[in-house]
Write a protein that holds these residues in place. Structure first.
Motif, PDB file in Angstrom:
ATOM      1  N   THR A 205       0.841  -1.187   0.000  1.00 56.64           N
ATOM      2  CA  THR A 205       0.000   0.000   0.000  1.00 56.64           C
ATOM      3  C   THR A 205       0.878   1.238   0.000  1.00 56.64           C
ATOM      4  O   THR A 205       2.004   1.228   0.515  1.00 56.64           O
ATOM      5  N   LEU A 206       0.364   2.326  -0.594  1.00 56.54           N
ATOM      6  CA  LEU A 206       1.110   3.570  -0.706  1.00 56.54           C
ATOM      7  C   LEU A 206       0.548   4.593   0.267  1.00 56.54           C
ATOM      8  O   LEU A 206      -0.669   4.691   0.447  1.00 56.54           O
ATOM      9  N   HIS A 207       1.450   5.374   0.886  1.00 49.89           N
ATOM     10  CA  HIS A 207       1.040   6.297   1.941  1.00 49.89           C
ATOM     11  C   HIS A 207       1.754   7.624   1.816  1.00 49.89           C
ATOM     12  O   HIS A 207       2.906   7.695   1.378  1.00 49.89           O
ATOM     13  N   ARG A 208       1.054   8.684   2.242  1.00 52.18           N
ATOM     14  CA  ARG A 208       1.692   9.976   2.417  1.00 52.18           C
ATOM     15  C   ARG A 208       2.536   9.921   3.692  1.00 52.18           C
ATOM     16  O   ARG A 208       2.442   8.984   4.468  1.00 52.18           O
ATOM     17  N   SER A 209       3.308  10.957   3.922  1.00 50.37           N
ATOM     18  CA  SER A 209       4.183  10.948   5.086  1.00 50.37           C
ATOM     19  C   SER A 209       3.420  10.992   6.402  1.00 50.37           C
ATOM     20  O   SER A 209       3.981  10.651   7.454  1.00 50.37           O
ATOM     21  N   ASP A 210       2.136  11.390   6.368  1.00 52.25           N
ATOM     22  CA  ASP A 210       1.331  11.371   7.587  1.00 52.25           C
ATOM     23  C   ASP A 210       0.602  10.052   7.796  1.00 52.25           C
ATOM     24  O   ASP A 210      -0.159   9.901   8.743  1.00 52.25           O
ATOM     25  N   GLY A 211       0.827   9.082   6.891  1.00 49.78           N
ATOM     26  CA  GLY A 211       0.216   7.765   7.017  1.00 49.78           C
ATOM     27  C   GLY A 211      -1.028   7.577   6.190  1.00 49.78           C
ATOM     28  O   GLY A 211      -1.509   6.439   6.044  1.00 49.78           O
ATOM     29  N   ALA A 212      -1.597   8.638   5.636  1.00 45.95           N
ATOM     30  CA  ALA A 212      -2.809   8.525   4.835  1.00 45.95           C
ATOM     31  C   ALA A 212      -2.543   7.700   3.584  1.00 45.95           C
ATOM     32  O   ALA A 212      -1.512   7.855   2.924  1.00 45.95           O
ATOM     33  N   THR A 213      -3.492   6.823   3.255  1.00 44.06           N
ATOM     34  CA  THR A 213      -3.354   5.974   2.069  1.00 44.06           C
ATOM     35  C   THR A 213      -3.589   6.789   0.806  1.00 44.06           C
ATOM     36  O   THR A 213      -4.463   7.661   0.756  1.00 44.06           O
ATOM     37  N   ILE A 214      -2.797   6.488  -0.232  1.00 43.70           N
ATOM     38  CA  ILE A 214      -2.943   7.161  -1.517  1.00 43.70           C
ATOM     39  C   ILE A 214      -2.838   6.119  -2.621  1.00 43.70           C
ATOM     40  O   ILE A 214      -1.995   5.222  -2.574  1.00 43.70           O
ATOM     41  N   GLY A 215      -3.729   6.194  -3.606  1.00 43.55           N
ATOM     42  CA  GLY A 215      -3.658   5.294  -4.745  1.00 43.55           C
ATOM     43  C   GLY A 215      -4.113   3.887  -4.419  1.00 43.55           C
ATOM     44  O   GLY A 215      -4.620   3.590  -3.336  1.00 43.55           O
ATOM     45  N   ASP A 216      -3.903   2.989  -5.395  1.00 37.46           N
ATOM     46  CA  ASP A 216      -4.320   1.596  -5.269  1.00 37.46           C
ATOM     47  C   ASP A 216      -3.209   0.750  -4.680  1.00 37.46           C
ATOM     48  O   ASP A 216      -2.020   1.065  -4.806  1.00 37.46           O
ATOM     49  N   SER A 217      -3.593  -0.355  -4.070  1.00 32.29           N
ATOM     50  CA  SER A 217      -2.608  -1.303  -3.543  1.00 32.29           C
ATOM     51  C   SER A 217      -2.135  -2.223  -4.664  1.00 32.29           C
ATOM     52  O   SER A 217      -2.749  -2.301  -5.739  1.00 32.29           O
ATOM     53  N   ALA A 218      -1.052  -2.917  -4.419  1.00 25.94           N
ATOM     54  CA  ALA A 218      -0.493  -3.867  -5.390  1.00 25.94           C
ATOM     55  C   ALA A 218      -0.211  -5.186  -4.698  1.00 25.94           C
ATOM     56  O   ALA A 218       0.141  -5.215  -3.517  1.00 25.94           O
ATOM     57  N   VAL A 219      -0.343  -6.278  -5.427  1.00 26.83           N
ATOM     58  CA  VAL A 219      -0.037  -7.600  -4.892  1.00 26.83           C
ATOM     59  C   VAL A 219       1.470  -7.831  -4.954  1.00 26.83           C
ATOM     60  O   VAL A 219       2.116  -7.554  -5.970  1.00 26.83           O
ATOM     61  N   CYS A 220       2.038  -8.314  -3.862  1.00 25.84           N
ATOM     62  CA  CYS A 220       3.458  -8.695  -3.816  1.00 25.84           C
ATOM     63  C   CYS A 220       3.564  -9.887  -2.882  1.00 25.84           C
ATOM     64  O   CYS A 220       3.593  -9.738  -1.655  1.00 25.84           O
ATOM     65  N   LEU A 221       3.593 -11.088  -3.454  1.00 24.54           N
ATOM     66  CA  LEU A 221       3.638 -12.306  -2.648  1.00 24.54           C
ATOM     67  C   LEU A 221       5.022 -12.478  -2.031  1.00 24.54           C
ATOM     68  O   LEU A 221       6.040 -12.356  -2.709  1.00 24.54           O
ATOM     69  N   ASP A 222       5.045 -12.737  -0.727  1.00 26.28           N
ATOM     70  CA  ASP A 222       6.293 -13.018  -0.001  1.00 26.28           C
ATOM     71  C   ASP A 222       7.339 -11.930  -0.235  1.00 26.28           C
ATOM     72  O   ASP A 222       8.477 -12.203  -0.634  1.00 26.28           O
ATOM     73  N   ALA A 223       6.990 -10.697   0.030  1.00 22.11           N
ATOM     74  CA  ALA A 223       7.915  -9.577  -0.172  1.00 22.11           C
ATOM     75  C   ALA A 223       9.209  -9.809   0.607  1.00 22.11           C
ATOM     76  O   ALA A 223       9.193 -10.128   1.789  1.00 22.11           O
ATOM     77  N   ALA A 224      10.336  -9.648  -0.077  1.00 21.07           N
ATOM     78  CA  ALA A 224      11.645  -9.829   0.552  1.00 21.07           C
ATOM     79  C   ALA A 224      12.682  -9.075  -0.264  1.00 21.07           C
ATOM     80  O   ALA A 224      12.785  -9.268  -1.468  1.00 21.07           O
ATOM     81  N   GLY A 225      13.427  -8.211   0.391  1.00 24.90           N
ATOM     82  CA  GLY A 225      14.502  -7.485  -0.266  1.00 24.90           C
ATOM     83  C   GLY A 225      14.030  -6.160  -0.831  1.00 24.90           C
ATOM     84  O   GLY A 225      12.979  -6.077  -1.468  1.00 24.90           O
ATOM     85  N   THR A 226      14.794  -5.115  -0.575  1.00 24.52           N
ATOM     86  CA  THR A 226      14.477  -3.798  -1.121  1.00 24.52           C
ATOM     87  C   THR A 226      15.753  -2.996  -1.265  1.00 24.52           C
ATOM     88  O   THR A 226      16.715  -3.183  -0.513  1.00 24.52           O
ATOM     89  N   ILE A 227      15.764  -2.111  -2.256  1.00 24.68           N
ATOM     90  CA  ILE A 227      16.922  -1.264  -2.523  1.00 24.68           C
ATOM     91  C   ILE A 227      16.434  -0.085  -3.363  1.00 24.68           C
ATOM     92  O   ILE A 227      15.379  -0.163  -3.995  1.00 24.68           O
TER      93      ILE A 227
END
Length: 405
Positions: A205-227
């Motif tokens: 899910t996507l959020h503004r810096s105050d935590g409010a949700t923005i836009g649509d969510s996306a499916v990501c099965l077993d999320a692991a690793g970010t850069i």
């Protein structure tokens, strides 16, 4: 990254059995952060601007003592004390020392402001800024900016998704922009400009810096690793990766699927020279995954021998660095996977003991720690993996980060 065999190496620090929760880290930073509207070039009150980067190796020993080795004059200063960490994440300025009860934030006091076409370099007083409380060994994700945007923490035992204000960190304050309740278990909070992507329970899910949700969510099965690269923030998923970036002042999510018919294991941790568009990850026993975030494509490189760690330099020669089980540093051709050079064995004892060994690269050098060997090495990978310098440290460098970059 989290190293569950630390209790074996430092038994008096871990008198009771524990279950280590895997922390997702990277020697490179995560989450894109463009310059602020009022461009300060990264300047902070009290900091001194320098003519060149103040590169150093900031390390934490098994008891949580933090020290900083200046790579220019090879002097060492003590910064302070944190709780003995299970893992450490860095963005090139801050060290985030992770244990089962929270995250301690250490400011190395040196950083580089990347203005795309030029850079600014700064030095300030190093210090332990404070702690963020949470349950379980957190996943930490940072941006390419140490003075703007956010820093993400996800605590697996409680499901707390936290975004810290990185500008506040640069001014010596630990402040939470939001703390959201999510399902306990694996997850991550990935800064993306002035936004953040929260991955939990197979959903992003996507959020503004105050935590409010923005836009649509996306499916990501077993999320692991970010850069993060100059293009955007990468989140690893079972079927490929999500690339999150900002367009027209809104976060955008693109999916980069793995090539069809390639049986290699998925990537679960990414590493590169900070900010570069190409990143590397282990592909199980089959070699190296190269993810080009500009081209939105994956390439599988065969490795000439077994490797246990990999990072992309992404320089003009397309160098990729890898670590072998016996502790050698390999220089690989990033286009073919062929070996160009190899160092002598350096960290074989540490790898055999399961110690937390880290290989990082900048444009000209690579750095490697040997907790069992009690050494830090500087390696000239462009000169046949020559050992340029070896540092015998007074305290065991269990975790370290190259800082000032």
């Amino acid at each position: 990254m989290l190293h569950p065999l630390l209790p074996r190496l430092f038994p008096r620090l871990f008198p009771l059995p524990f279950v280590a929760v895997l922390a997702l880290t990277g020697c490179a930073a995560t989450g894109s952060a463009p310059p602020p509207t009022a461009d300060t070039h990264g300047a902070i009150e009290g900091a001194v601007e320098l003519a060149e980067p103040a590169l150093g190796l900031t390390s934490i020993d098994g008891e949580g003592r933090v020290s900083h080795l200046d790579l220019l004059d090879e002097t060492t200063v003590e910064i302070g004390q944190v709780r003995a960490p299970l893992a450490v994440h860095t963005d090139g300025r801050y060290l985030f020392a992770i244990d089962e009860t929270g995250v301690a934030v250490v400011d190395s006091g040196v950083w580089t402001w990347d203005h795309v076409d030029h850079f600014h370099y700064y030095r300030a007083d190093p210090q332990h800024l404070g702690d963020v409380e949470g349950g379980g060994a957190a996943t930490v994700a940072t941006s390419n900016s140490s003075t703007t945007g956010g820093t993400g923490l996800f605590f697996p035992e409680t499901g707390d998704a936290v975004l810290l204000d990185t500008e506040a960190l640069s001014k010596g304050r630990v402040e939470e922009s939001f703390r959201l309740a999510r399902q306990p278990g694996p997850g991550m909070v990935v800064p993306v400009g002035s936004f953040a992507a929260v991955a939990s329970a197979d959903e992003v899910t996507l959020h503004r810096s105050d935590g409010a949700t923005i836009g649509d969510s996306a499916v990501c099965l077993d999320a692991a690793g970010t850069i993060t690269t100059r293009v955007g923030a990468v989140i690893g998923c079972r079927d490929g990766a999500l690339l999150v970036h900002v367009e027209d002042e809104r976060p955008v999510v693109e999916r980069i699927p793995y090539p069809e018919g390639v049986p290699a294991a998925r990537a679960t941790a990414f590493a590169n020279r900070e900010g570069r568009p190409r990143v590397a990850a282990l592909a199980g026993d089959l070699g190296v995954w190269m993810l080009d975030t500009r081209a939105r494509s994956w390439t599988l490189l065969p490795a000439p021998e077994p490797i246990v760690q990999v990072t992309a330099v992404d320089d003009a020669d397309a160098n990729v660095l890898a670590l072998t089980p016996d502790g050698r540093v390999l220089v690989l051709d990033g286009e073919t996977g062929a070996a160009r050079a190899a160092s002598v064995p350096l960290v074989g004892q540490s790898l055999a003991a399961g110690a937390p060994v880290t290989l990082v690269a900048d444009q000209q050098r690579a750095y490697l720690n040997g907790p069992v060997e009690g050494r830090l090495w500087e390696i000239d990978f462009a000169d046949d993996a020559r050992i340029a310098r070896e540092f015998a440290t007074e305290r065991t460098p269990v975790f370290f980060a190259e800082t000032g970059r």
